[in-house]
Design a protein around this motif. Structure first.
Motif, PDB file in Angstrom:
ATOM      1  N   LEU A  68       0.830  -1.205   0.000  1.00  0.00           N
ATOM      2  CA  LEU A  68       0.000   0.000   0.000  1.00  0.00           C
ATOM      3  C   LEU A  68       0.864   1.254   0.000  1.00  0.00           C
ATOM      4  N   ARG A  69       0.305   2.340  -0.533  1.00  0.00           N
ATOM      5  CA  ARG A  69       0.997   3.628  -0.431  1.00  0.00           C
ATOM      6  C   ARG A  69       0.885   4.124   1.008  1.00  0.00           C
ATOM      7  N   SER A  70       2.032   4.462   1.594  1.00  0.00           N
ATOM      8  CA  SER A  70       2.008   4.813   3.011  1.00  0.00           C
ATOM      9  C   SER A  70       2.807   6.070   3.273  1.00  0.00           C
ATOM     10  N   PHE A  71       2.479   6.711   4.398  1.00  0.00           N
ATOM     11  CA  PHE A  71       3.044   8.020   4.694  1.00  0.00           C
ATOM     12  C   PHE A  71       3.210   8.180   6.194  1.00  0.00           C
ATOM     13  N   THR A  72       4.329   8.789   6.588  1.00  0.00           N
ATOM     14  CA  THR A  72       4.478   9.198   7.982  1.00  0.00           C
ATOM     15  C   THR A  72       5.131  10.569   7.995  1.00  0.00           C
ATOM     16  N   VAL A  73       4.829  11.339   9.050  1.00  0.00           N
ATOM     17  CA  VAL A  73       5.371  12.697   9.135  1.00  0.00           C
ATOM     18  C   VAL A  73       5.719  12.990  10.587  1.00  0.00           C
ATOM     19  N   ALA A  74       6.828  13.698  10.784  1.00  0.00           N
ATOM     20  CA  ALA A  74       7.270  14.039  12.138  1.00  0.00           C
ATOM     21  C   ALA A  74       8.107  15.300  12.085  1.00  0.00           C
ATOM     22  N   LYS A  75       8.332  15.888  13.251  1.00  0.00           N
ATOM     23  CA  LYS A  75       9.310  16.958  13.314  1.00  0.00           C
ATOM     24  C   LYS A  75      10.690  16.314  13.374  1.00  0.00           C
ATOM     25  N   HIS A  76      11.727  17.128  13.179  1.00  0.00           N
ATOM     26  CA  HIS A  76      13.083  16.580  13.095  1.00  0.00           C
ATOM     27  C   HIS A  76      13.455  15.683  14.274  1.00  0.00           C
ATOM     28  N   VAL A  77      13.170  16.121  15.503  1.00  0.00           N
ATOM     29  CA  VAL A  77      13.558  15.283  16.646  1.00  0.00           C
ATOM     30  C   VAL A  77      12.693  14.021  16.745  1.00  0.00           C
ATOM     31  N   GLY A  78      11.544  14.051  16.078  1.00  0.00           N
ATOM     32  CA  GLY A  78      10.721  12.840  16.009  1.00  0.00           C
ATOM     33  C   GLY A  78      11.433  11.736  15.262  1.00  0.00           C
ATOM     34  N   LEU A  79      12.260  12.126  14.300  1.00  0.00           N
ATOM     35  CA  LEU A  79      13.015  11.103  13.561  1.00  0.00           C
ATOM     36  C   LEU A  79      14.038  10.417  14.474  1.00  0.00           C
ATOM     37  N   ASN A  80      14.508  11.127  15.500  1.00  0.00           N
ATOM     38  CA  ASN A  80      15.408  10.465  16.461  1.00  0.00           C
ATOM     39  C   ASN A  80      14.686   9.293  17.121  1.00  0.00           C
ATOM     40  N   VAL A  81      13.411   9.493  17.434  1.00  0.00           N
ATOM     41  CA  VAL A  81      12.621   8.433  18.072  1.00  0.00           C
ATOM     42  C   VAL A  81      12.424   7.272  17.092  1.00  0.00           C
ATOM     43  N   ALA A  82      12.227   7.616  15.807  1.00  0.00           N
ATOM     44  CA  ALA A  82      11.964   6.591  14.789  1.00  0.00           C
ATOM     45  C   ALA A  82      13.253   6.098  14.124  1.00  0.00           C
ATOM     46  N   ALA A  83      14.395   6.569  14.589  1.00  0.00           N
ATOM     47  CA  ALA A  83      15.653   6.298  13.870  1.00  0.00           C
ATOM     48  C   ALA A  83      15.964   4.804  13.767  1.00  0.00           C
ATOM     49  N   ASP A  84      15.596   4.049  14.788  1.00  0.00           N
ATOM     50  CA  ASP A  84      15.948   2.625  14.795  1.00  0.00           C
ATOM     51  C   ASP A  84      15.321   1.880  13.603  1.00  0.00           C
ATOM     52  N   PRO A  85      13.977   1.906  13.480  1.00  0.00           N
ATOM     53  CA  PRO A  85      13.426   1.248  12.289  1.00  0.00           C
ATOM     54  C   PRO A  85      13.797   1.961  10.986  1.00  0.00           C
ATOM     55  N   PHE A  86      13.991   3.277  11.039  1.00  0.00           N
ATOM     56  CA  PHE A  86      14.286   4.042   9.817  1.00  0.00           C
ATOM     57  C   PHE A  86      15.571   3.541   9.144  1.00  0.00           C
ATOM     58  N   PHE A  87      16.642   3.387   9.929  1.00  0.00           N
ATOM     59  CA  PHE A  87      17.913   2.961   9.333  1.00  0.00           C
ATOM     60  C   PHE A  87      17.768   1.593   8.662  1.00  0.00           C
ATOM     61  N   THR A  88      17.068   0.699   9.337  1.00  0.00           N
ATOM     62  CA  THR A  88      16.941  -0.653   8.805  1.00  0.00           C
ATOM     63  C   THR A  88      16.011  -0.690   7.591  1.00  0.00           C
ATOM     64  N   ALA A  89      14.927   0.080   7.654  1.00  0.00           N
ATOM     65  CA  ALA A  89      13.996   0.115   6.518  1.00  0.00           C
ATOM     66  C   ALA A  89      14.675   0.698   5.291  1.00  0.00           C
TER      67      ALA A  89
END
Lengths: 207, 620
Positions: free
Chosen positions: B75-96
């Motif tokens: 599916l087409r998917s979307f997520t949005v955060a402020k910059h420091v929010g990416l710190n919280v999501a960084a773990d799955p982000f790097f692997t994805a």
């Protein structure tokens, strides 16, 4: 698209909750109605909780959302003291300043022993170093006459539209009001009344 | 009508949301944070009619994973955060980013905050893109934001890779005319997850295979980046190359128009991978290069490396070099000064005989942001201070991220640390193991759910002793009132499951738990006092609706709010109210020597009545 041969720039200064963002939307949408290119910036977030709020609106041959010091054709201010804080944006000597005489006293001032809001004359003295085109409007009083003090912002927008050679028209503003208030006739009518109060007061002041 | 374009005055955030809706995104998830919040708010407002799923997730990591799960289901998917929010999501982000495999397009919008308008740092998301080898795009205007989002979905699907769409405050919160397109009709969302352990079970063995493939793909995309319509050269006559991106591009255009100069401009929409060959070609043609970017010298470092590797004699100016200040956002004036320096032009400076900003500010009262009239947080802070003072204790109060961070301002002065979401409890753990001082961390409801819970579990299992105060106003208030798990409402406003703070606390075994109403100040002081006296790990939930929301609801229901006023016969002018309580509705008239309530802003919380030693505040 209507061509402006040079940029026309408006700085709006105020305090969170005084309707700065709504006023900016109305002015921006008026420009859109007239097919004039417009960009505007706004700051939300922490600043909304009673802090300083500034919005910048730029028409014509412009690109970015920010106005440099000394470049604003008009400073439209919703709070007395905040006019002075934003005055450096104005084009020296020629710029127009339309300012609300209403004061919003920050609580930190009362907490300070002997804390006193500056006199209107002292604030005007700072502003007049930059330009003599200064117009003081009691938007609170005029909005009360309309029956809704929340229309202070539209009173001041009305005054803005009375400036000589202002690029936007009342007709486009009425369209913008209809967009903003979803064609709620009563609210739109009250706001048009507020607009006229500001417009006519400004015309009188400029005589 | 048919050939008439539909134009709207949209903010960057609204334009991004519009792009998401027009792209037919099926699943969107986010946690709010300035300057990104309005993207998801706009999707929540209009998404219901498309059949999509949109949610406010508990935190950014979960939001990212929700979107990843959808993308892996095609599916087409979307997520949005402020910059420091990416710190919280960084773990799955790097692997994805490493494993890819998104059959459905996956776009992650991150809004950076140069100049720290509403943030604790000004980190540059492009550095994350570089570190994770993730594709990254940067729009310059609201129109471009909308167009780029739609393009990004096609590009993501073609490459089975996620794409970062990087915004900044001045794009997210600027408005401009945007030509909008069609939003697809309502549809049923149905993805299918096809098992593929090699792709989706991210183990060392598969990672070793994935990394060289990813690097090879990025290498190939460098050529694509050179030809991309988002990377645009505008040739000029002056012997200067400007490399720029995002909103900085718009300031460049304003500056060159005003200065009547004509450099060659390379506007980069693809920040990663960079169009290296094109950059090299342009560097060879120009003796000087100015790099205008926000906020780290990202292009500058990479372009300098390219020049050095290729032996190109070009002088490169930028933020690291010093033609542009190293931190904070750019503006047209900074650009004009940089051009003047680089091109050796004398700039007609603003008339400096006029008063400076500092001179003007010195004559004006300061106007910092503050807690609203009737804000329950103010009462909670007062209660904590009074309870501690009775015991002659000076508590250390680790604070957190939310409206209540403003409790750090005088006269409350009730926040001793603020670091990141959930840190109040984490740092309280550390303090408890390090000192004998009384420790009272204060955290909001949404922040507690976001990342406070693991830290509280940590305290139990490591015998850390402190009094945790959870200020519960039933909303994510600072970002504009998004739902919390206690509200039982989805992003579309539909009924949903409920989780309460006391359920969580009881469930993990907090024995010493109390719930108070901060407007009942004396009782709150007593309960917090008892918690302090226990010497154990204790939790006090201070529960009262957000005052802003309360005033809004009361107005809508046409409910009459009973306001307070000062009985001037009784007020002796002691200033206790303004010195200790500092409600924005209360001012002090130094001529009359009396306090005064602004009844247009008072919401009738009545806490001033309890604060006043003389009972001078009375209801109308």
């Amino acid at each position: 698209m209507t061509k402006l041969d040079k940029p026309y720039q408006i700085e709006i200064a105020g305090v969170g909750g005084t309707g700065v963002l709504t006023a900016a939307m109305l002015i921006g949408n008026s420009a859109l109605v007239q097919d004039i290119f417009v960009v505007q910036s706004e700051i939300h977030g922490m600043a909304q909780r009673g802090g300083v709020v500034n919005t910048e609106i730029r028409f014509g041959p412009v690109s970015g959302p920010l106005i440099a010091d000394g470049d604003a054709d008009v400073l439209l201010s919703f709070e007395l003291g905040e006019t002075a804080r934003a005055i450096r944006k104005i084009i020296p000597k020629d710029g127009y300043v339309i300012m609300n005489s209403h004061k919003i006293i920050p609580p930190s001032l009362s907490a300070k022993k002997g804390g006193k809001y500056p006199e209107t004359e002292d604030i005007l003295a700072i502003i007049k170093k930059f330009t003599n085109n200064v117009f003081l409007i009691d938007a609170f009083k005029l909005a009360s006459e309309v029956g809704d003090t929340r229309t202070q912002n539209v009173v001041l927008v009305g005054a803005l539209f009375a400036i000589p050679n202002f690029p936007l028209t009342k007709e486009s503003l009425i369209k913008a009001l209809n967009i903003r208030f979803r064609k709620n006739e009563k609210v739109v009518a009250t706001n048009i009344e507020a607009f006229d109060k500001g417009y006519n007061t400004m015309k009188e002041l400029m005589k | 009508m048919s050939d008439k374009k539909t134009m709207m005055l949209l903010s960057g955030n609204e334009a991004i949301a519009r792009g998401v809706l027009e792209a037919g995104v099926d699943v969107a998830a986010a946690y709010p944070g300035t300057p990104s919040t309005e993207v998801m708010e706009t999707i929540a407002l209009f998404g219901k009619d498309t059949g999509m799923h949109a949610e406010w997730s508990i935190n950014e990591k979960i939001a990212f994973e929700v979107a990843l799960g959808a993308a892996w289901s095609g599916l087409r998917s979307f997520t949005v955060a402020k910059h420091v929010g990416l710190n919280v999501a960084a773990d799955p982000f790097f692997t994805a980013a490493l494993f890819g495999g998104m059959k459905g397009g996956f776009v992650m919008c991150i809004a950076d905050d140069p100049s720290f308008h509403s943030s604790q740092n000004e980190q540059d998301t492009r550095m994350y893109a570089l570190a994770a080898h993730a594709l990254c795009m940067e729009p310059s205007t609201p129109q471009e934001a909308l167009d780029m989002v739609k393009y990004a979905y096609e590009f993501s699907e073609k490459n089975e890779s996620m794409i970062i769409l990087r915004s900044t405050t001045r794009l997210s919160h600027s408005r401009g005319p945007v030509e909008i397109g069609e939003i697809p009709a309502k549809r049923e969302i149905k993805g299918e997850f096809v098992k593929n352990p090699e792709k989706f079970v991210c183990l060392p063995s598969s990672a070793r295979k994935a990394k060289p493939l990813l690097l090879q793909k990025l290498d190939e995309l460098k050529d694509y980046s050179c030809k991309s319509k988002w990377n645009v050269v505008t040739k000029g006559k002056d012997p200067l190359l400007v490399i720029t991106s995002g909103v900085s591009y718009t300031y460049v255009i304003d500056a060159i128009r005003e200065m009547d100069i004509d450099p060659t401009i390379y506007k980069i929409g693809f920040s990663n991978p960079l169009p290296e060959a094109k950059i090299i070609e342009l560097l060879k043609e120009n003796p000087k290069c100015l790099i205008a970017e926000e906020v780290e010298p990202y292009f500058e470092l990479l372009v300098k490396a390219l020049a050095a590797e290729n032996g190109i004699k070009v002088k490169i100016y930028g933020r690291k070099e010093g033609a542009i200040p190293i931190s904070n956002e750019l503006n047209p004036l900074i650009l004009k000064r940089a051009f003047a320096k680089v091109m050796g032009i004398k700039l007609a400076e603003y008339e400096e005989d006029l008063p400076s900003q500092d001179e003007i500010n010195a004559q004006l009262p300061i106007r910092p942001p503050e807690l609203c009239p009737g804000c329950p947080h103010r009462a909670t802070f007062i209660a904590i201070k009074k309870a501690a003072k009775k015991r002659q204790l000076k508590p250390i109060m680790p604070g957190d991220i939310g409206c209540y961070t403003l409790g750090f301002m005088a006269p409350l002065s009730s926040v001793d640390t603020t670091v990141s979401m959930g840190s109040s409890i984490g740092i309280a753990n550390g303090l408890a193991q390090s000192t004998d001082q009384l420790i009272i961390p204060v955290i909001g409801d949404s922040t507690f759910f976001h990342s406070g819970i693991p830290a509280l579990v940590n305290a139990i299992v490591n015998n850390a002793k402190f009094v945790l105060v959870i200020v519960d106003n039933h909303l994510t208030a600072m970002t504009g009132g998004q739902p919390t798990p206690e509200l039982g409402k989805t992003a579309f406003g539909e009924p949903a499951g409920i989780v309460t703070i006391e359920q969580v606390c009881e469930g993990i075994g907090i024995k010493n738990l109390a719930i108070v109403d901060p407007y009942d100040l004396d009782h709150t002081i007593e309960v917090i006092g008892k918690a302090i006296d226990s010497g154990e790990l204790a939790v006090v939930i201070s529960r009262r609706d957000c005052a802003l929301e309360y005033a809004r609801v009361a107005k809508r229901a046409k409910e009459k709010i009973e306001k307070y006023f000062v009985d001037e016969e009784i007020c002796i002018g002691c200033r206790t109210c303004v010195r200790t309580f500092a409600c924005p509705s209360i001012t002090f008239d130094y001529e009359k020597k009396k306090a005064h309530v602004d009844e247009s802003t008072c919401i009738g919380c009545g806490v001033c009545r309890i604060i006043c030693p003389y009972d001078a505040f009375t209801k109308r």
